[in-house]
Design an enzyme around this catalytic site. Structure first.
Site, PDB file in Angstrom:
ATOM      1  N   GLU A 111      44.251  93.591  40.820  1.00  0.00           N
ATOM      2  CA  GLU A 111      43.542  93.574  39.534  1.00  0.00           C
ATOM      3  C   GLU A 111      44.428  92.823  38.554  1.00  0.00           C
ATOM      4  O   GLU A 111      45.458  93.345  38.126  1.00  0.00           O
ATOM      5  CB  GLU A 111      43.299  94.996  39.054  1.00  0.00           C
ATOM      6  CG  GLU A 111      42.553  95.799  40.099  1.00  0.00           C
ATOM      7  CD  GLU A 111      41.529  96.733  39.516  1.00  0.00           C
ATOM      8  OE1 GLU A 111      40.473  96.863  40.124  1.00  0.00           O
ATOM      9  OE2 GLU A 111      41.799  97.317  38.456  1.00  0.00           O
ATOM     10  N   CYS A 159      43.447  93.561  29.719  1.00  0.00           N
ATOM     11  CA  CYS A 159      43.052  92.547  30.699  1.00  0.00           C
ATOM     12  C   CYS A 159      41.689  91.987  30.338  1.00  0.00           C
ATOM     13  O   CYS A 159      41.404  90.820  30.590  1.00  0.00           O
ATOM     14  CB  CYS A 159      43.048  93.129  32.101  1.00  0.00           C
ATOM     15  SG  CYS A 159      42.096  94.630  32.241  1.00  0.00           S
TER      16      CYS A 159
HETATM   17  P1  NAD Z   1      53.489  92.065  35.742  1.00  0.00           P
HETATM   18  O1  NAD Z   1      52.867  91.268  36.818  1.00  0.00           O
HETATM   19  O2  NAD Z   1      54.629  91.486  34.998  1.00  0.00           O
HETATM   20  O3  NAD Z   1      54.011  93.456  36.309  1.00  0.00           O
HETATM   21  C1  NAD Z   1      53.157  94.379  36.951  1.00  0.00           C
HETATM   22  C2  NAD Z   1      53.964  95.289  37.835  1.00  0.00           C
HETATM   23  O4  NAD Z   1      54.558  94.535  38.892  1.00  0.00           O
HETATM   24  C3  NAD Z   1      55.121  96.000  37.134  1.00  0.00           C
HETATM   25  O5  NAD Z   1      55.180  97.319  37.591  1.00  0.00           O
HETATM   26  C4  NAD Z   1      56.341  95.197  37.592  1.00  0.00           C
HETATM   27  O6  NAD Z   1      57.537  95.939  37.581  1.00  0.00           O
HETATM   28  C5  NAD Z   1      55.942  94.822  39.004  1.00  0.00           C
HETATM   29  N1  NAD Z   1      56.605  93.632  39.552  1.00  0.00           N
HETATM   30  C6  NAD Z   1      57.062  92.557  38.849  1.00  0.00           C
HETATM   31  N2  NAD Z   1      57.570  91.637  39.709  1.00  0.00           N
HETATM   32  C7  NAD Z   1      57.429  92.146  40.960  1.00  0.00           C
HETATM   33  C8  NAD Z   1      57.756  91.687  42.253  1.00  0.00           C
HETATM   34  N3  NAD Z   1      58.349  90.495  42.457  1.00  0.00           N
HETATM   35  N4  NAD Z   1      57.463  92.455  43.316  1.00  0.00           N
HETATM   36  C9  NAD Z   1      56.850  93.648  43.147  1.00  0.00           C
HETATM   37  N5  NAD Z   1      56.538  94.159  41.944  1.00  0.00           N
HETATM   38  C10 NAD Z   1      56.816  93.419  40.851  1.00  0.00           C
HETATM   39  O7  NAD Z   1      52.293  92.448  34.746  1.00  0.00           O
HETATM   40  P2  NAD Z   1      52.354  93.333  33.414  1.00  0.00           P
HETATM   41  O8  NAD Z   1      53.021  92.563  32.353  1.00  0.00           O
HETATM   42  O9  NAD Z   1      52.832  94.700  33.714  1.00  0.00           O
HETATM   43  O10 NAD Z   1      50.816  93.475  33.061  1.00  0.00           O
HETATM   44  C11 NAD Z   1      50.116  92.538  32.309  1.00  0.00           C
HETATM   45  C12 NAD Z   1      49.135  91.807  33.196  1.00  0.00           C
HETATM   46  O11 NAD Z   1      48.331  92.736  33.893  1.00  0.00           O
HETATM   47  C13 NAD Z   1      48.187  90.949  32.399  1.00  0.00           C
HETATM   48  O12 NAD Z   1      48.000  89.729  33.069  1.00  0.00           O
HETATM   49  C14 NAD Z   1      46.887  91.761  32.423  1.00  0.00           C
HETATM   50  O13 NAD Z   1      45.737  91.007  32.235  1.00  0.00           O
HETATM   51  C15 NAD Z   1      46.961  92.395  33.764  1.00  0.00           C
HETATM   52  N6  NAD Z   1      46.126  93.596  33.847  1.00  0.00           N
HETATM   53  C16 NAD Z   1      44.998  93.563  34.624  1.00  0.00           C
HETATM   54  C17 NAD Z   1      44.178  94.677  34.675  1.00  0.00           C
HETATM   55  C18 NAD Z   1      42.903  94.658  35.484  1.00  0.00           C
HETATM   56  O14 NAD Z   1      42.342  95.717  35.689  1.00  0.00           O
HETATM   57  N7  NAD Z   1      42.437  93.528  35.956  1.00  0.00           N
HETATM   58  C19 NAD Z   1      44.508  95.828  33.961  1.00  0.00           C
HETATM   59  C20 NAD Z   1      45.672  95.825  33.208  1.00  0.00           C
HETATM   60  C21 NAD Z   1      46.482  94.704  33.155  1.00  0.00           C
END
Ligand code: NAD
Length: 454
Positions: free
Chosen positions: A226, A261
């Protein structure tokens, strides 16, 4: 790991991140408990989740305070989020039996056919910070109800909330062997990708999601993503109340500082009502109170992440260089905290980054279009596919446009909303698979087909 309050830039807590060893131990604990959990009657699992639901209600003031202190959203929006999560849990509890029970398909002479829904096993949920309760609940509640054990990794920006969620589930009666919390940032996430989970459920950015999908592909287990969006909204010229539409769409763009999002990220307006709409939109934006998220009446607090400020700066500057008009805002606020002024740009084009890349902040581009065809073409012009919205008096007009846009969600005369009864799913760079609705239960199960001849 230091936890920083984005409104004051103060360190409010220091916590120990998980290590390879502690993560492995937690994974093994989950492996010992999952099968027993799946064998419990569904009613028992429902009872525990119901108790979690009540704890969220009892503790809401404390939990909202914790959430606000680490992500910076106004207290009232933190309360809204927890109540929103409780509403989703209610829907899930009311529907778990319907969607997780065995289904008899045919009962013929001498032959019976049924489907059973078996849990995936021990699954991993890597989560985001912008709505930690909502995006968390979307995954771990149906996963637990379906009989899975869950390793839940909250974002490093919502760690304290993640810890609270773990505590409350335990207090509700959930065994340690069924739910564990993995604390830390990227390194913790990476370590989880090396383990043998039986499903990966990720909420976060496109870049991380794509990386995770590639990393776990060879495991041959479900991986659901997501991801982000660049959600377009079109205001047609037949809307009845331009002022009300401007207020509703401004909220869709700026609620939670635009860190949703499904936040409205691009607005296209029919030329006949453009000037009136922009004026009403600006009036609404200028009426908001910006300040400490703990203060009454504040609509916009700080951004959660300091890094996002540079991205917003780039988007604004590039847009202005290419001919956009800055109507209000446009820069970081003075003083402490990661504040960025609510920003409205007009005369933008789809070539600008502000109309192509996810902003995830309090900034919006508004563009004039001559008709529905032009609006449709511009709305389609994106790598993302999460939601799209049309405000129009005539339903058929809105449906005609939304039917031609490749998104998981279409909104007519509303935006930036999620329903527990409907599938939440992205397309293209917004991901795939679905949470919520009946699909959101089935995502955590493996169907087994039974052919039984007497
Ligand atoms: P992010 O991708 O930076 O991080 C998400 C998660 O992934 C965190 O827990 C982080 O620690 C982990 N992570 C980071 N690098 C990783 C790696 N190499 N391997 C494994 N895990 C890793 O995203 P964010 O800043 O937490 O969230 C914002 C984004 O999420 C925005 O793009 C937003 O649109 C999206 N989002 C989507 C939805 C949806 O339902 N579609 C809902 C909420 C947020």
């Amino acid at each position: 790991m230091n936890i920083i309050n984005p409104a004051t830039e103060e360190i409010i807590a220091t916590i120990d991140e998980d290590t390879q060893e502690t993560l492995h131990r937690k994974f093994e604990i989950l492996q010992t408990g999952q099968i027993a959990w799946a064998r419990q009657p569904l009613a028992e699992r429902i009872k525990i989740i119901l108790s979690f639901y009540h704890l969220l209600e009892d503790e809401i003031e404390y939990l909202a305070g914790v959430l606000t202190s680490e992500v910076g959203k106004p207290l009232n929006q933190s309360r809204n989020e927890i109540n929103g999560a409780r509403n989703r849990i209610t829907w899930m509890l009311n529907n778990a039996e319907k969607y997780l029970s065995d289904e008899w398909m045919t009962i013929g002479e001498g032959l019976k056919e049924k489907i059973t829904y078996e849990p995936l096993g021990v699954i991993c949920n890597i989560s985001a910070w912008n709505y930690p309760y909502l995006v968390g609940v979307n995954v771990f509640i149906p996963a637990l109800l379906a009989g899975n054990a869950v390793m839940y990794k909250p974002s490093e920006f919502s760690t304290l909330t993640g810890i609270q969620i773990g505590k409350l589930l335990k207090q509700a009666g959930l065994p340690d062997q069924v739910f564990q919390t993995a604390l830390g940032a990227k390194t913790t996430g990476e370590a989880l990708l090396d383990m043998d989970f039986e499903g990966y459920f990720f909420t976060g950015s496109y870049q991380t999601g794509k990386y995770i999908y590639e990393r776990v592909a060879t495991k041959m287990v479900p991986c659901q993503l997501e991801l982000g969006g660049k959600d377009p909204l079109y205001v047609a010229d037949d809307v009845n109340d331009i002022e009300a539409v401007a207020a509703s769409t401004a909220d869709g763009a700026f609620y939670n500082n635009g860190q949703s999002c499904c936040a409205v990220e691009r607005i296209y307006v029919h030329e006949r009502i453009y000037d009136e709409y922009v004026n009403a939109f600006l009036k609404e934006v200028r009426s908001w109170k910006v300040g400490l998220p703990t203060e009454d009446g504040v609509y916009l607090g700080p951004l959660t992440r300091k890094n996002q400020i540079a991205i917003l700066d780039q988007q604004v500057n590039e847009a202005i260089e290419k001919g956009a008009i800055l109507q209000t805002g446009g820069k970081r606020s003075d003083g402490k905290g990661y504040y960025f002024e609510p920003t409205v740009l007009t005369d933008v084009t789809n070539e600008m980054r502000v109309m192509q890349e996810e902003s995830f902040g309090p900034i919006i581009g508004i563009m004039k279009v001559k008709d529905d065809m032009e609006a449709l073409k511009l709305m389609q012009d994106t790598q993302y596919g999460l939601t799209a919205a049309v405000y129009a008096n005539e339903k058929e007009r809105a449906e005609r446009i939304l039917n031609q846009i490749n998104t998981g969600t279409g909104y007519w005369n509303c935006c930036d909303r999620v329903s527990a009864a409907l599938p939440w799913s992205g397309r293209k760079h917004s991901g795939f698979g679905a949470t919520l609705s009946h699909q959101g239960f089935r995502a955590f199960t493996k169907p087994k087909a039974w052919h039984m001849r007497e």
